[in-house]
Motif scaffolding. Structure first.
Motif, mmCIF file in Angstrom:
data_model
loop_
_atom_site.group_PDB
_atom_site.id
_atom_site.type_symbol
_atom_site.label_atom_id
_atom_site.label_comp_id
_atom_site.label_asym_id
_atom_site.label_seq_id
_atom_site.Cartn_x
_atom_site.Cartn_y
_atom_site.Cartn_z
ATOM 1 N N PHE A 7 0.911 -1.210 -0.010
ATOM 2 C CA PHE A 7 -0.046 0.035 -0.050
ATOM 3 C C PHE A 7 0.774 1.354 -0.010
ATOM 4 N N ARG A 8 1.860 1.151 0.753
ATOM 5 C CA ARG A 8 2.839 2.510 1.025
ATOM 6 C C ARG A 8 3.654 2.546 -0.461
ATOM 7 N N ARG A 9 3.996 1.533 -0.951
ATOM 8 C CA ARG A 9 4.845 1.655 -2.256
ATOM 9 C C ARG A 9 3.828 2.226 -3.446
ATOM 10 N N ILE A 10 2.510 1.862 -3.391
ATOM 11 C CA ILE A 10 1.591 2.087 -4.290
ATOM 12 C C ILE A 10 1.353 3.705 -4.291
ATOM 13 N N ARG A 11 1.207 3.971 -2.850
ATOM 14 C CA ARG A 11 1.059 5.320 -2.745
ATOM 15 C C ARG A 11 2.058 6.379 -3.298
ATOM 16 N N TYR A 12 3.351 5.842 -2.874
ATOM 17 C CA TYR A 12 4.412 6.609 -3.181
ATOM 18 C C TYR A 12 4.698 6.749 -4.769
ATOM 19 N N THR A 13 4.577 5.696 -5.150
ATOM 20 C CA THR A 13 4.894 5.430 -6.608
ATOM 21 C C THR A 13 3.959 6.386 -7.495
ATOM 22 N N PHE A 14 2.778 6.364 -7.252
ATOM 23 C CA PHE A 14 1.734 7.185 -7.959
ATOM 24 C C PHE A 14 1.341 8.503 -7.312
ATOM 25 N N ASP A 15 2.162 8.942 -6.230
ATOM 26 C CA ASP A 15 2.022 10.145 -5.561
ATOM 27 C C ASP A 15 0.691 10.531 -5.158
ATOM 28 N N LEU A 16 -0.006 9.531 -4.424
ATOM 29 C CA LEU A 16 -1.615 9.462 -4.037
ATOM 30 C C LEU A 16 -1.498 10.273 -2.824
ATOM 31 N N LYS A 17 -2.521 11.248 -2.692
ATOM 32 C CA LYS A 17 -2.789 12.019 -1.342
ATOM 33 C C LYS A 17 -3.744 11.357 -0.764
ATOM 34 N N ASP A 18 -4.023 11.249 0.520
ATOM 35 C CA ASP A 18 -4.999 10.520 1.348
ATOM 36 C C ASP A 18 -6.249 10.825 0.945
ATOM 37 N N ASN A 19 -6.577 11.993 0.630
ATOM 38 C CA ASN A 19 -8.002 12.195 0.161
ATOM 39 C C ASN A 19 -8.323 11.402 -1.347
ATOM 40 N N THR A 20 -7.169 11.437 -2.266
ATOM 41 C CA THR A 20 -7.502 10.602 -3.368
ATOM 42 C C THR A 20 -7.678 9.194 -3.040
ATOM 43 N N ILE A 21 -6.891 8.636 -1.818
ATOM 44 C CA ILE A 21 -6.988 7.382 -1.496
ATOM 45 C C ILE A 21 -8.320 7.030 -0.887
ATOM 46 N N VAL A 22 -8.922 7.861 -0.213
ATOM 47 C CA VAL A 22 -10.427 7.656 0.150
ATOM 48 C C VAL A 22 -11.603 7.448 -1.238
ATOM 49 N N ASP A 23 -10.967 8.374 -1.959
ATOM 50 C CA ASP A 23 -11.989 8.383 -3.275
ATOM 51 C C ASP A 23 -11.730 6.892 -3.894
ATOM 52 N N ILE A 24 -10.584 6.382 -4.044
ATOM 53 C CA ILE A 24 -10.095 5.283 -4.637
ATOM 54 C C ILE A 24 -10.940 3.914 -3.760
ATOM 55 N N PHE A 25 -11.238 4.122 -2.543
ATOM 56 C CA PHE A 25 -11.688 3.056 -2.025
ATOM 57 C C PHE A 25 -13.455 3.189 -2.285
ATOM 58 N N ALA A 26 -13.779 4.510 -2.279
ATOM 59 C CA ALA A 26 -15.075 4.891 -2.892
ATOM 60 C C ALA A 26 -15.650 4.093 -4.185
ATOM 61 N N LEU A 27 -14.409 4.204 -4.886
ATOM 62 C CA LEU A 27 -14.949 3.618 -6.347
ATOM 63 C C LEU A 27 -15.107 2.059 -6.335
ATOM 64 N N ALA A 28 -14.515 1.435 -5.274
ATOM 65 C CA ALA A 28 -14.839 -0.022 -5.181
ATOM 66 C C ALA A 28 -15.693 -0.381 -4.026
ATOM 67 N N GLU A 29 -16.574 0.797 -3.745
ATOM 68 C CA GLU A 29 -17.746 0.963 -2.991
ATOM 69 C C GLU A 29 -17.511 0.404 -1.560
ATOM 70 N N VAL A 30 -16.251 0.876 -1.046
ATOM 71 C CA VAL A 30 -15.987 0.538 0.452
ATOM 72 C C VAL A 30 -15.398 2.103 0.940
ATOM 73 N N SER A 31 -16.120 2.244 2.145
ATOM 74 C CA SER A 31 -16.062 3.517 2.855
ATOM 75 C C SER A 31 -14.869 3.456 3.843
ATOM 76 N N VAL A 32 -13.926 4.158 3.664
ATOM 77 C CA VAL A 32 -12.663 4.424 4.705
ATOM 78 C C VAL A 32 -12.592 5.810 4.878
ATOM 79 N N THR A 33 -12.065 6.308 6.128
ATOM 80 C CA THR A 33 -11.756 7.520 6.648
ATOM 81 C C THR A 33 -10.287 8.069 6.397
ATOM 82 N N GLN A 34 -10.179 9.178 6.142
ATOM 83 C CA GLN A 34 -8.598 9.834 6.157
ATOM 84 C C GLN A 34 -7.792 9.326 7.507
ATOM 85 N N PRO A 35 -8.214 9.162 8.613
ATOM 86 C CA PRO A 35 -7.548 8.612 9.878
ATOM 87 C C PRO A 35 -7.035 7.250 9.679
#
Length: 161
Positions: A7-35
């Protein structure tokens, strides 16, 4: 490699911000929070560190596929409860829309030449006679190669963070 490492390596490689990651989970219809995302990204020895479960990483990867390629029609695939490196590799290959030659190019960037036959063995079904388990080193090298492809001048700084 742990789910958190991947997860950390993917985040770094694609320069994903925390709010973008929350949006990515939402695309899979899974709800997560920034914390939650922040806790998964912590170092293993941090008190606030939370281990990412297989189902959570699978949901992230399913969302990442939708994020990179567009959301498909109909119901989204359910996240797998069991996840191995071959499945992670396959999901990343789909998300990045990579053909065999593209993947071989990525491995060449990290000095790990593979043949088409060796590569195709990772994407076979586990019962197939030519199936080959994707070891941590192979997945790590693939992620490093993609990182070098996308962030060629930030290689040294990425390994320190």
């Amino acid at each position: 490699m742990t789910n958190n490492d991947i997860f950390r390596r993917i985040r770094y490689t694609f320069d994903l911000k925390d709010n973008t990651i929350v949006d990515i989970f939402a695309l899979a219809e899974v709800s997560v929070t920034q914390p939650q995302v922040t806790a998964w990204l912590k170092k293993d020895d941090d008190d606030a560190f939370v281990t990412m479960k297989n189902k959570e990483l699978a949901a992230f990867l399913n969302g990442f596929i939708s994020f990179k390629r567009g959301k498909r029609e109909g119901p989204q695939p359910a996240p797998e409860a069991q996840l191995n490196n071959n499945m992670v590799f396959q999901k990343l290959r789909i998300a990045l829309n990579m053909k065999a030659d593209d993947i071989l190019e990525v491995f060449a960037l990290v000095g790990l030449p593979l043949s088409h036959h060796e590569l195709s063995a990772f994407f076979r079904k586990p019962g197939h006679k030519n199936y080959r388990e994707c070891k941590d080193q192979m997945l790590r090298n693939f992620l490093l190669g993609v990182q070098r492809q996308l962030r060629p001048n930030q290689d040294a700084s990425g390994s320190e963070s």
